[in-house]
Design an enzyme around this catalytic site. Structure first.
Site, mmCIF file in Angstrom:
data_model
loop_
_atom_site.group_PDB
_atom_site.id
_atom_site.type_symbol
_atom_site.label_atom_id
_atom_site.label_comp_id
_atom_site.label_asym_id
_atom_site.label_seq_id
_atom_site.Cartn_x
_atom_site.Cartn_y
_atom_site.Cartn_z
ATOM 1 N N ASP A 161 61.851 34.699 -54.427
ATOM 2 C CA ASP A 161 60.514 34.285 -54.828
ATOM 3 C C ASP A 161 60.308 32.787 -54.593
ATOM 4 O OD1 ASP A 161 58.075 35.136 -56.373
ATOM 5 O OD2 ASP A 161 58.758 33.538 -57.707
ATOM 6 N N GLU B 297 60.350 34.604 -49.466
ATOM 7 C CA GLU B 297 58.901 34.535 -49.638
ATOM 8 C C GLU B 297 58.520 33.082 -49.396
ATOM 9 O OE1 GLU B 297 55.230 34.912 -52.766
ATOM 10 O OE2 GLU B 297 57.041 33.819 -53.243
HETATM 11 C C1 GLC Z 1 55.432 34.718 -56.105
HETATM 12 C C2 GLC Z 1 55.205 36.100 -56.633
HETATM 13 C C3 GLC Z 1 54.004 36.074 -57.532
HETATM 14 C C4 GLC Z 1 54.287 35.130 -58.684
HETATM 15 C C5 GLC Z 1 54.692 33.758 -58.171
HETATM 16 C C6 GLC Z 1 55.294 32.930 -59.239
HETATM 17 O O1 GLC Z 1 54.422 34.277 -55.291
HETATM 18 O O2 GLC Z 1 55.086 37.024 -55.587
HETATM 19 O O3 GLC Z 1 53.652 37.345 -57.994
HETATM 20 O O4 GLC Z 1 53.151 35.016 -59.477
HETATM 21 O O5 GLC Z 1 55.650 33.831 -57.163
HETATM 22 O O6 GLC Z 1 56.592 33.367 -59.540
#
Ligand code: GLC
Length: 492
Positions: free
Chosen positions: A190, A238
């Site tokens: 994440d 991500e």
């Molecule tokens: C990422 C996740 C999202 C979350 C954010 C903070 O973007 O996919 O759902 O709110 O991180 O952890």
């Protein structure tokens, strides 16, 4: 690094909304375990679970209070172990969602830091805030009782960790080891590009290549240090950004894989999609990786709503046919649209905190329909987000018995997909504007983004298509067709 995950299809389970095993209206690990046969029938290779760690659930699990325990909302470590065993029995790998950028404000470290303990060093705490903004709207700094300020790039309940501190680094290595030892096969990372912060806390300068907290070179040191712990296990980043920057996370000595998010912003145009695919493949190949294609996830409106149901299904077949992995967001195999969630039932901190200025992500997170009967089979209780009255028409049981459904189209494509892997190359062939034709050995993938039918090349046979029952010699508008070229001898 040649491994199963380089070309895998991973099914993203938003655990809260998949299947509820205990009737409290929230999906859980027992529900997911019970639903694994359905996942296996679809024909994917792995599941990625959104966070199930101990958490006050301010950001639905992305606010972690204990990285090495399961939240009672979802089960416990024993239920987790059963899930992993049941998944492996069915040939499914399990990826967990790792949240390293921030913790919950209820994490023992932050509780101690707030009380003035030496744990303050594990966070970004300063006497004065900068002008940095939170991703959920408003300032990224909030005050502590002693008048100092702590950084949270997301909600105030999600304080950012100080990754320059060795304790943070070693604790996360322990977390990785903990889950790997329990049989987990990999991770989704994440906010992978956010971990490193400018030690001087400079302001964000428009147009500058150097950002004070996004995609700084030091983040890559973190991932290089993880590779030794991960062994051959994958981790997918991500990280939003241009292809050549995100691909850096996929380097063999780092995470191995990164999402190709720019597909999500590419218009429905053959030329634009070709440019996106070429740029992603080139950037990833430059580091010896292949992209992780994605058509949707829990953070954006569902693809059936963004593009319309026919194009959404065509896009799935197109991305599945490209060299690389594919991450399928649970519910997209049913062609679910974004639900209209009434503002009084909103749960998403992004829309609540921004007063509705930022998009509401609840619409893509509504529980899934399993049966066409009342309650759609998700829960015996009250679902945590209201389920639209139209959901029965998308029910999994109905779609599994209908050969023309979105589920059946995807299931057939997934069954045929291994044939594509006789080649990792992709070349484009000439076609009419609006039509993309890619070749991989004896496979042709045709995407017709135009509003006119396109005649398929002779001496080919249809292996899979997004409009079942369509005329065998044409690609209909908004269709993707996989063809076997009978003139090319398959290298097998
Ligand atoms: C990422 C996740 C999202 C979350 C954010 C903070 O973007 O996919 O759902 O709110 O991180 O952890």
């Amino acid at each position: 690094m040649t491994s199963w995950w380089r070309t895998a299809v991973v099914y993203q389970v938003y655990v809260r909304s998949f299947l509820d095993g205990d009737g409290d209206g929230v999906g859980d690990l027992a529900g997911l375990t019970a639903g694994l046969d359905a996942v296996a029938r679809l024909g994917v290779d792995a599941v990625w679970l959104t966070p199930v760690y101990r958490s006050p659930q301010v950001d639905h699990g992305y606010d972690v209070a204990d990285h090495r325990d399961i939240d009672p909302l979802f089960g416990d470590l024993a239920t987790f172990d059963r899930l992993v065993g049941a998944a492996h029995d069915r040939g499914l790998r399990v990826l967990m969602d790792l949240v390293p950028n921030h913790v919950s404000d209820q994490h023992p470290w932050f509780v101690a830091a707030r009380a003035g303990g030496p744990e303050r060093e594990l966070f970004h705490i300063r006497s004065r805030p900068t002008g940095w903004q939170s991703m959920f709207g408003g300032p990224a700094w909030s005050p502590l009782p002693d008048g100092s300020w702590y950084l949270h790039l997301f909600a105030p309940e999600q304080p950012d960790l100080n990754w320059a501190h060795p304790v943070v680094q070693s604790d996360f290595a322990d977390t990785l080891r903990f889950w790997l030892a329990r049989g987990v096969d990999g991770f989704r990372v994440d906010v992978a590009g956010g971990l490193a912060k400018d030690p001087a806390y400079g302001e964000v300068r428009r147009g500058s290549l150097h950002h004070p907290h996004w995609d700084r070179p030091e983040v890559h040191d973190v991932y290089r240090s993880w590779r030794g712990v991960l062994g051959t296990a994958p981790a997918v980043a991500e990280a939003w950004g241009p292809p050549e920057r995100t691909a850096e996370f996929a380097r063999a000595d780092e995470l191995g894989q990164a999402f190709a998010f720019d597909v999500l912003h590419t218009p429905w145009s053959a030329a634009a999609l070709q440019r996106t695919v070429d740029a992603q493949l080139a950037a990833h190949r430059a580091v010896g990786a292949l992209p992780a294609w994605v058509a949707g996830n829990h953070d954006i409106a569902r693809v059936a709503t963004r593009l319309g149901p026919e194009r959404a299904l065509a896009l799935h077949l197109f991305l599945l046919a490209l060299p690389g992995a594919f991450y399928l967001y649970a519910g997209d195999e049913l062609g679910l649209p974004d639900a209209q969630v009434p503002p009084e039932t909103w749960q998403d901190p992004q829309s609540l905190r921004s007063g509705g200025r930022l998009p509401n992500r609840d619409g893509a997170r509504v529980p899934l329909p399993w049966t066409s009967g009342p309650g759609v089979g998700f829960t015996t209780g009250e679902p945590w987000l209201p389920i639209p009255a139209t959901w029965p028409q998308y029910a999994r049981d109905r779609q599994e018995s209908d050969p023309t459904s979105a589920w059946s189209v995807l299931q057939r494509a997934l069954a045929a997909r291994p044939w594509l892997w006789t080649s990792e190359d992709l070349t484009w062939q000439d076609a009419r504007p609006g039509v993309l034709v890619g070749r991989r050995a004896d496979a042709l993938v045709v995407l017709n983004t135009s509003s006119r039918p396109w005649r398929l090349p002779v001496a080919t046979e249809v292996v899979a298509r997004s409009v079942p029952g369509a005329e065998p010699t044409i690609a209909t508008p908004s269709e993707c067709v996989w063809l076997r070229d009978r003139r090319v001898r398959s290298p097998t």
